[in-house]
Design a protein around this motif. Structure first.
Motif, short mmCIF file in Angstrom:
data_model
loop_
_atom_site.label_atom_id
_atom_site.label_comp_id
_atom_site.label_asym_id
_atom_site.label_seq_id
_atom_site.Cartn_x
_atom_site.Cartn_y
_atom_site.Cartn_z
N LEU A 47 55.35 148.08 31.74
CA LEU A 47 55.22 147.40 33.03
C LEU A 47 56.40 147.76 33.92
CD1 LEU A 47 52.92 145.75 31.76
CD2 LEU A 47 53.89 143.72 32.84
N THR A 48 56.09 148.01 35.19
CA THR A 48 57.13 148.29 36.18
C THR A 48 57.32 147.13 37.15
OG1 THR A 48 55.49 149.40 37.57
CG2 THR A 48 56.75 150.78 36.06
N ALA A 49 56.34 146.23 37.21
CA ALA A 49 56.46 145.07 38.11
C ALA A 49 55.49 143.99 37.65
CB ALA A 49 56.18 145.46 39.55
N LEU A 50 55.89 142.74 37.88
CA LEU A 50 55.05 141.59 37.57
C LEU A 50 55.21 140.58 38.69
CD1 LEU A 50 53.23 140.30 35.30
CD2 LEU A 50 55.29 139.08 34.58
N ILE B 52 42.07 141.43 30.04
CA ILE B 52 42.96 142.23 30.87
C ILE B 52 42.34 143.63 30.95
CG2 ILE B 52 45.30 143.09 31.19
CD1 ILE B 52 46.29 140.82 29.42
N ILE B 53 41.56 143.88 31.98
CA ILE B 53 40.84 145.14 32.09
C ILE B 53 41.71 146.15 32.84
CG2 ILE B 53 38.73 146.27 32.85
CD1 ILE B 53 38.44 144.11 30.66
N ALA B 54 42.10 147.19 32.13
CA ALA B 54 42.99 148.21 32.69
C ALA B 54 42.21 149.49 32.97
CB ALA B 54 44.14 148.49 31.71
N ARG B 55 42.64 150.18 34.01
CA ARG B 55 42.01 151.45 34.41
C ARG B 55 43.10 152.50 34.56
NH1 ARG B 55 39.24 147.24 36.39
NH2 ARG B 55 36.96 147.30 36.28
N VAL B 56 42.89 153.63 33.92
CA VAL B 56 43.88 154.70 33.94
C VAL B 56 43.88 155.39 35.30
CG1 VAL B 56 44.54 156.92 32.92
CG2 VAL B 56 43.73 155.05 31.45
N ARG B 57 45.05 155.48 35.89
CA ARG B 57 45.22 156.16 37.19
C ARG B 57 45.70 157.59 37.00
NH1 ARG B 57 49.87 156.17 39.62
NH2 ARG B 57 50.52 154.26 38.55
N ASP B 58 46.54 157.81 35.99
CA ASP B 58 47.13 159.13 35.77
C ASP B 58 47.02 159.47 34.28
OD1 ASP B 58 48.60 161.44 35.62
OD2 ASP B 58 50.46 160.59 36.42
N ALA C 215 51.92 145.74 37.39
CA ALA C 215 51.88 147.18 37.63
C ALA C 215 52.48 147.88 36.41
CB ALA C 215 52.67 147.54 38.89
N ALA C 216 51.85 148.97 36.00
CA ALA C 216 52.32 149.70 34.82
C ALA C 216 52.20 151.19 35.08
CB ALA C 216 51.50 149.30 33.59
N ASP C 217 53.08 151.96 34.48
CA ASP C 217 53.05 153.41 34.63
C ASP C 217 51.69 153.94 34.18
OD1 ASP C 217 55.62 153.64 35.58
OD2 ASP C 217 56.51 153.84 33.58
N GLU D 95 61.55 143.91 27.60
CA GLU D 95 60.54 144.87 28.01
C GLU D 95 59.14 144.29 27.84
OE1 GLU D 95 59.50 149.52 27.01
OE2 GLU D 95 59.98 148.16 25.36
N MET D 96 58.26 144.58 28.81
CA MET D 96 56.87 144.16 28.71
C MET D 96 55.98 145.40 28.76
SD MET D 96 56.70 140.68 31.03
CE MET D 96 55.13 140.21 30.32
N LEU D 97 54.93 145.38 27.95
CA LEU D 97 54.04 146.52 27.82
C LEU D 97 52.59 146.08 27.94
CD1 LEU D 97 55.51 148.02 24.50
CD2 LEU D 97 56.22 148.62 26.82
N LEU D 98 51.79 146.93 28.54
CA LEU D 98 50.34 146.86 28.38
C LEU D 98 49.98 147.96 27.40
CD1 LEU D 98 49.09 146.29 32.03
CD2 LEU D 98 48.79 144.72 30.10
N VAL D 99 49.21 147.62 26.38
CA VAL D 99 48.91 148.61 25.35
C VAL D 99 47.41 148.68 25.10
CG1 VAL D 99 51.14 148.25 24.24
CG2 VAL D 99 49.12 147.07 23.35
#
Length: 315
Positions: free
Chosen positions: A165-168, A296-302, A184-186, A213-217
């Motif tokens: 995570l880069t921002a919460l 928590i539905i995540a979508r890959v941007r990069d 927001a996550a990388d 540190e916080m992570l989305l995995v």
């Protein structure tokens, strides 16, 4: 008539009743069958599933929700099936990645939309021009060599694709005391998180406390690799178009398994939306799952950010 009555009483389809085999296959479906079960003693919800999953579990009345934790521990370790980690609700005291109540499995696990063979071919064609072959093959090789999830002393070691995570940002208060955050996550599009936990917002301009540190995995699921493998082989073995000129058998080359195609198919599947877990690092170095009230539905941007692969210790 009898089968219909059994289905009405158990909520299990006649096909599943007829073809049932004990074991740690179709884990999520079996947990869903048991999700509405009510027992006089809390532990019996877990003990009554020993035969269904064909596992060994010491019966110890008085342990309450720990019985469900021990059952799920055995199931996940034996099957490698990470769908048992896909739930919304309250975490167990046994391990934060496991639920406190089997009722959470009444809701089906999140599933990405089906991708047809034609759609997959279009996705792979686009990736051939946007993803370096070396990166695709390296990612495929790293995921192919990931171990299965394993428990030891109530700690879960979970292979994951990791997005720090880069921002919460807290957006609003939800219902029943929960809070709504945007994270927001990388490598990912922003995601919405609803949780009963109070989290400390941070941003690049106001960093989080060092060590927190916080992570989305994305828990690694080997079924994605098997699907890409099968799709790649099917693409090779597919019959030629009806108007194709087919060479004589003596001059026809033997089809070769295309590892790059399989790697690109794997990336195409990893680009599909997925149910992420939110983890927070503890002072002692291991991580704890932050339970959420929503998927928590995540979508890959990069796709180039898919390379952070770790086995994470979760308590």
């Amino acid at each position: 008539m009898i089968m219909q009555e059994l289905e009405d009483a158990t909520r299990v389809s006649p096909q599943a009743l007829i073809g049932f085999r004990p074991g740690t296959t179709e884990v999520r479906q079996k947990l869903q069958w048991a999700s509405t079960r009510i027992t006089t003693v809390q532990e019996d919800i877990a003990y009554s599933l020993i035969g269904i999953f064909d596992v060994t579990l010491i019966v110890n009345y008085g342990e309450k929700e720990k019985a469900l934790g021990r059952l799920l521990e055995v199931i996940v370790s034996r099957s490698g099936d990470v769908t048992a980690l896909d739930w919304m609700g309250q975490s167990s005291e046994y391990n934060s990645c496991l639920p406190a109540d089997i009722a959470v499995y009444e809701a089906p696990a999140y599933a990405s939309s089906f991708v047809s063979q034609e759609e997959m071919e279009i996705l792979v064609s686009g990736l051939r021009t946007s993803v370096a072959a070396e990166m695709a093959l390296t990612l495929h090789n790293k995921l192919d060599h990931q171990p299965s999830p394993r428990f030891a002393n109530q700690w879960l070691t979970l292979p994951c694709i990791v997005f720090p995570l880069t921002a919460l940002t807290k957006r609003t208060d939800g219902r029943f005391g929960s809070k709504v955050y945007y994270a927001a996550a990388d490598g990912l599009e922003d995601v919405e998180i609803t949780t009963a936990d109070t989290l400390s917002p941070f941003s690049p301009f106001r960093p989080a406390h060092p060590g927190w540190e916080m992570l989305l995995v994305r828990p690694w699921n080997r079924d994605l690799l098997r699907a890409a493998n099968l799709a790649s082989r099917n693409a090779i073995d597919a019959p030629p178009p009806s108007n194709a000129i087919i060479p004589e058998p003596s001059s026809q080359p033997t089809p070769k398994f295309d590892t790059l195609t399989e790697a690109l198919m794997l990336i195409a599947r990893l680009k599909q939306p997925f149910a992420a877990l939110l983890l927070m690092r503890q002072r002692s170095g291991e991580y704890k799952r932050i339970a959420s009230d929503n998927d928590i539905i995540a979508r890959v941007r990069d796709v180039n950010m898919l390379t952070d692969i770790r086995s994470i210790d979760i308590i």
